[in-house]
Design a protein around this motif. Structure first.
Motif, PDB file in Angstrom:
ATOM      1  N   CYS A 265      28.479  39.115  30.080  1.00 13.61           N
ATOM      2  CA  CYS A 265      27.999  38.726  31.413  1.00 13.61           C
ATOM      3  C   CYS A 265      28.846  37.615  32.029  1.00 13.61           C
ATOM      4  CB  CYS A 265      26.540  38.280  31.345  1.00 13.61           C
ATOM      5  SG  CYS A 265      25.401  39.639  31.000  1.00 13.61           S
ATOM      6  N   GLY A 266      29.609  36.906  31.190  1.00 15.89           N
ATOM      7  CA  GLY A 266      30.494  35.878  31.706  1.00 15.89           C
ATOM      8  C   GLY A 266      29.847  34.542  31.967  1.00 15.89           C
ATOM      9  N   TYR A 267      28.728  34.259  31.310  1.00 11.99           N
ATOM     10  CA  TYR A 267      28.023  33.000  31.558  1.00 11.99           C
ATOM     11  C   TYR A 267      28.661  31.803  30.847  1.00 11.99           C
ATOM     12  CZ  TYR A 267      24.242  35.790  33.561  1.00 11.99           C
ATOM     13  OH  TYR A 267      23.488  36.639  34.339  1.00 11.99           O
ATOM     14  N   GLY A 268      29.645  32.052  29.989  1.00 14.89           N
ATOM     15  CA  GLY A 268      30.334  30.943  29.337  1.00 14.89           C
ATOM     16  C   GLY A 268      29.444  30.225  28.338  1.00 14.89           C
ATOM     17  N   ASN A 269      29.427  28.905  28.411  1.00 13.38           N
ATOM     18  CA  ASN A 269      28.609  28.107  27.511  1.00 13.38           C
ATOM     19  C   ASN A 269      27.147  28.206  27.926  1.00 13.38           C
ATOM     20  OD1 ASN A 269      27.178  25.823  26.327  1.00 13.38           O
ATOM     21  ND2 ASN A 269      29.178  25.080  25.687  1.00 13.38           N
TER      22      ASN A 269
ATOM     23  N   SER B  45      33.072  43.112  45.687  1.00 11.37           N
ATOM     24  CA  SER B  45      32.834  44.216  44.763  1.00 11.37           C
ATOM     25  C   SER B  45      32.408  43.676  43.403  1.00 11.37           C
ATOM     26  CB  SER B  45      34.089  45.077  44.617  1.00 11.37           C
ATOM     27  OG  SER B  45      35.186  44.304  44.151  1.00 11.37           O
ATOM     28  N   HIS B  46      31.620  44.479  42.703  1.00 13.58           N
ATOM     29  CA  HIS B  46      31.150  44.103  41.367  1.00 13.58           C
ATOM     30  C   HIS B  46      32.315  44.206  40.396  1.00 13.58           C
ATOM     31  CE1 HIS B  46      28.508  45.061  37.643  1.00 13.58           C
ATOM     32  NE2 HIS B  46      28.565  43.758  37.815  1.00 13.58           N
ATOM     33  N   ASN B  47      32.681  43.111  39.759  1.00 10.52           N
ATOM     34  CA  ASN B  47      33.773  43.117  38.795  1.00 10.52           C
ATOM     35  C   ASN B  47      33.258  43.561  37.442  1.00 10.52           C
ATOM     36  OD1 ASN B  47      35.468  41.682  36.578  1.00 10.52           O
ATOM     37  ND2 ASN B  47      36.810  41.626  38.367  1.00 10.52           N
ATOM     38  N   TRP B  48      32.433  42.744  36.802  1.00  9.59           N
ATOM     39  CA  TRP B  48      31.800  43.096  35.524  1.00  9.59           C
ATOM     40  C   TRP B  48      30.751  42.038  35.239  1.00  9.59           C
ATOM     41  CZ3 TRP B  48      30.853  47.064  32.709  1.00  9.59           C
ATOM     42  CH2 TRP B  48      30.388  46.930  31.404  1.00  9.59           C
ATOM     43  N   GLY B  49      29.701  42.434  34.561  1.00 10.34           N
ATOM     44  CA  GLY B  49      28.670  41.469  34.215  1.00 10.34           C
ATOM     45  C   GLY B  49      28.074  40.848  35.457  1.00 10.34           C
ATOM     46  N   ALA B  50      28.064  39.527  35.489  1.00 15.57           N
ATOM     47  CA  ALA B  50      27.459  38.808  36.609  1.00 15.57           C
ATOM     48  C   ALA B  50      28.505  38.313  37.600  1.00 15.57           C
ATOM     49  CB  ALA B  50      26.663  37.623  36.082  1.00 15.57           C
TER      50      ALA B  50
ATOM     51  N   GLY C 118      44.471  31.909  45.130  1.00 16.53           N
ATOM     52  CA  GLY C 118      44.413  31.783  46.581  1.00 16.53           C
ATOM     53  C   GLY C 118      44.158  33.075  47.324  1.00 16.53           C
ATOM     54  N   TYR C 119      44.347  34.215  46.659  1.00 22.61           N
ATOM     55  CA  TYR C 119      44.183  35.509  47.318  1.00 22.61           C
ATOM     56  C   TYR C 119      43.065  36.353  46.704  1.00 22.61           C
ATOM     57  CZ  TYR C 119      48.833  33.999  48.702  1.00 22.61           C
ATOM     58  OH  TYR C 119      49.888  33.265  49.169  1.00 22.61           O
ATOM     59  N   TRP C 120      42.444  35.812  45.668  1.00 16.38           N
ATOM     60  CA  TRP C 120      41.410  36.570  44.941  1.00 16.38           C
ATOM     61  C   TRP C 120      40.344  35.604  44.451  1.00 16.38           C
ATOM     62  CZ3 TRP C 120      41.330  36.906  39.167  1.00 16.38           C
ATOM     63  CH2 TRP C 120      40.295  37.732  38.697  1.00 16.38           C
ATOM     64  N   LEU C 121      39.148  35.766  44.964  1.00 13.36           N
ATOM     65  CA  LEU C 121      38.031  34.906  44.565  1.00 13.36           C
ATOM     66  C   LEU C 121      37.094  35.682  43.657  1.00 13.36           C
ATOM     67  CD1 LEU C 121      36.451  32.228  44.813  1.00 13.36           C
ATOM     68  CD2 LEU C 121      35.261  33.234  46.790  1.00 13.36           C
ATOM     69  N   LEU C 122      36.899  35.182  42.438  1.00 16.74           N
ATOM     70  CA  LEU C 122      35.980  35.784  41.470  1.00 16.74           C
ATOM     71  C   LEU C 122      34.842  34.799  41.242  1.00 16.74           C
ATOM     72  CD1 LEU C 122      35.476  38.134  39.414  1.00 16.74           C
ATOM     73  CD2 LEU C 122      36.648  36.705  37.718  1.00 16.74           C
ATOM     74  N   VAL C 123      33.610  35.247  41.482  1.00 19.36           N
ATOM     75  CA  VAL C 123      32.452  34.358  41.420  1.00 19.36           C
ATOM     76  C   VAL C 123      31.438  34.882  40.407  1.00 19.36           C
ATOM     77  CG1 VAL C 123      30.570  33.291  42.702  1.00 19.36           C
ATOM     78  CG2 VAL C 123      32.771  33.717  43.832  1.00 19.36           C
ATOM     79  N   TYR C 124      31.074  34.013  39.452  1.00 20.38           N
ATOM     80  CA  TYR C 124      29.991  34.330  38.514  1.00 20.38           C
ATOM     81  C   TYR C 124      28.714  33.702  39.060  1.00 20.38           C
ATOM     82  CZ  TYR C 124      33.465  35.865  35.127  1.00 20.38           C
ATOM     83  OH  TYR C 124      34.481  36.546  34.491  1.00 20.38           O
ATOM     84  N   VAL C 125      27.671  34.517  39.219  1.00 24.93           N
ATOM     85  CA  VAL C 125      26.402  34.043  39.765  1.00 24.93           C
ATOM     86  C   VAL C 125      25.450  33.763  38.609  1.00 24.93           C
ATOM     87  CG1 VAL C 125      24.572  34.477  41.422  1.00 24.93           C
ATOM     88  CG2 VAL C 125      26.817  35.538  41.747  1.00 24.93           C
ATOM     89  N   MET C 126      24.955  32.538  38.543  1.00 25.12           N
ATOM     90  CA  MET C 126      24.109  32.122  37.422  1.00 25.12           C
ATOM     91  C   MET C 126      22.801  31.507  37.922  1.00 25.12           C
ATOM     92  SD  MET C 126      27.004  30.469  34.885  1.00 25.12           S
ATOM     93  CE  MET C 126      27.625  29.362  36.122  1.00 25.12           C
ATOM     94  N   ASN C 127      21.870  31.349  36.975  1.00 23.22           N
ATOM     95  CA  ASN C 127      20.571  30.721  37.247  1.00 23.22           C
ATOM     96  C   ASN C 127      19.780  31.499  38.299  1.00 23.22           C
ATOM     97  OD1 ASN C 127      18.999  28.385  36.361  1.00 23.22           O
ATOM     98  ND2 ASN C 127      19.045  27.735  38.497  1.00 23.22           N
ATOM     99  N   VAL C 128      19.839  32.815  38.214  1.00 21.94           N
ATOM    100  CA  VAL C 128      19.179  33.673  39.203  1.00 21.94           C
ATOM    101  C   VAL C 128      17.703  33.830  38.854  1.00 21.94           C
ATOM    102  CG1 VAL C 128      19.206  35.920  40.341  1.00 21.94           C
ATOM    103  CG2 VAL C 128      21.345  34.893  39.555  1.00 21.94           C
TER     104      VAL C 128
END
Length: 267
Positions: A62-66, A213-218, A181-191
């Motif tokens: 999911c990419g939540y890291g720690n 677009s949905h990349n993977w996980g969150a 600078g040309y690609w923003l990847l955002v992980y959404v947490m605490n939903v």
């Protein structure tokens, strides 16, 4: 007298109309935000991975890291492919109770976990003998601390009942930025609420809404040049279809590697 009477009736009519209008406004039903409700109980099985420290549960599909610093702790589980839903189930919450096994702890009604990882199929093993996460099985590979709340760890695997429940999250959504600078990847947490995201858009202070677009996980991505602009996000819940807008989440000097918070959340 006729003129005075006419004025009186006119004034009374205006007062009556104003009263009706006021009552109509007061009685107009408000549109309540969708609230996620618990699902029915269903049968599955549960195992665990890692040790008591839950160190092996950090990161994940999911990419939540720690999971400690990001608020998920050790009450987590990896979902089988059937439940993981290509990552759209990341962040969903479940009540799990051990049933029909002598390894179950008595007097423990359930424990609550968040989906933070994928339990991949093991095609070399039979679904009933090691391939616990093979489709179409519904399976939870829990962190060891979470598993030990419902059953003795020596059991290895136990039958469980589970149901989706609302995610209770303190505070609002959190957005962790990656990319360039040309690609923003955002992980959404605490939903909160259903815990999941179906669609997401980003808006710079000098752009309109840009579909991500949905990349993977969150995680969601936008191929756009957004540097030097404050950023807002619009999100739709996968489960409830509720859409919320978080305005000015990140300032114009935002940067990758940082996490930005808002007070807004799903219900």
């Amino acid at each position: 007298m006729a003129s005075s009477s006419s004025n009186s009736w006119s004034w009374c009519f205006r007062l009556f109309s104003l009263t009706l209008t006021t009552l109509a406004i007061i009685s107009k039903p408000s549109v309540a935000a969708p609230i996620f409700r618990p699902s029915p109980w269903a049968l599955a099985h549960a195992t665990f991975y890692g040790d008591e420290t839950a160190s092996e549960t950090m990161g994940g599909a999911c990419g939540y890291g720690n999971l400690f610093s990001n608020g998920y702790g050790t009450d987590t589980a990896a979902l089988s492919t059937t439940l993981f839903n290509n990552g759209f189930a990341c962040g969903t919450c479940y009540q799990i109770k051990c049933v029909q096994s002598s390894w179950c702890y008595s007097g423990v009604p359930f424990t609550t976990v968040t989906a933070t990882n994928l339990c991949p199929p093991s095609w070399a093993q039979d679904s009933n003998n090691g391939g616990w996460c093979n489709p179409p099985r519904a399976h939870f590979d829990m962190s060891k601390p979470a598993f030990m709340k419902i059953a003795q760890w020596k059991a290895g695997i136990v039958p469980v009942m589970y149901r989706r429940v609302p995610c209770i999250r303190p505070g609002g959504l959190r957005f962790s930025f990656q990319g360039n600078g040309y690609w923003l990847l955002v992980y959404v947490m605490n939903v909160g609420g259903g815990g999941d995201i179906q669609n997401m858009w980003v808006k710079g202070s000098r752009t309109g809404w840009i579909s991500m677009s949905h990349n993977w996980g969150a995680s969601y991505q936008a191929f756009a040049t957004l540097g030097g602009q404050s950023l807002s996000f619009k999100l739709t819940s996968y489960t409830t279809k509720e859409t919320i807008i978080a305005w000015n989440v990140a300032p114009a000097n935002w940067n990758v590697g940082l996490t930005y918070s808002t007070n807004l959340n799903f219900h």
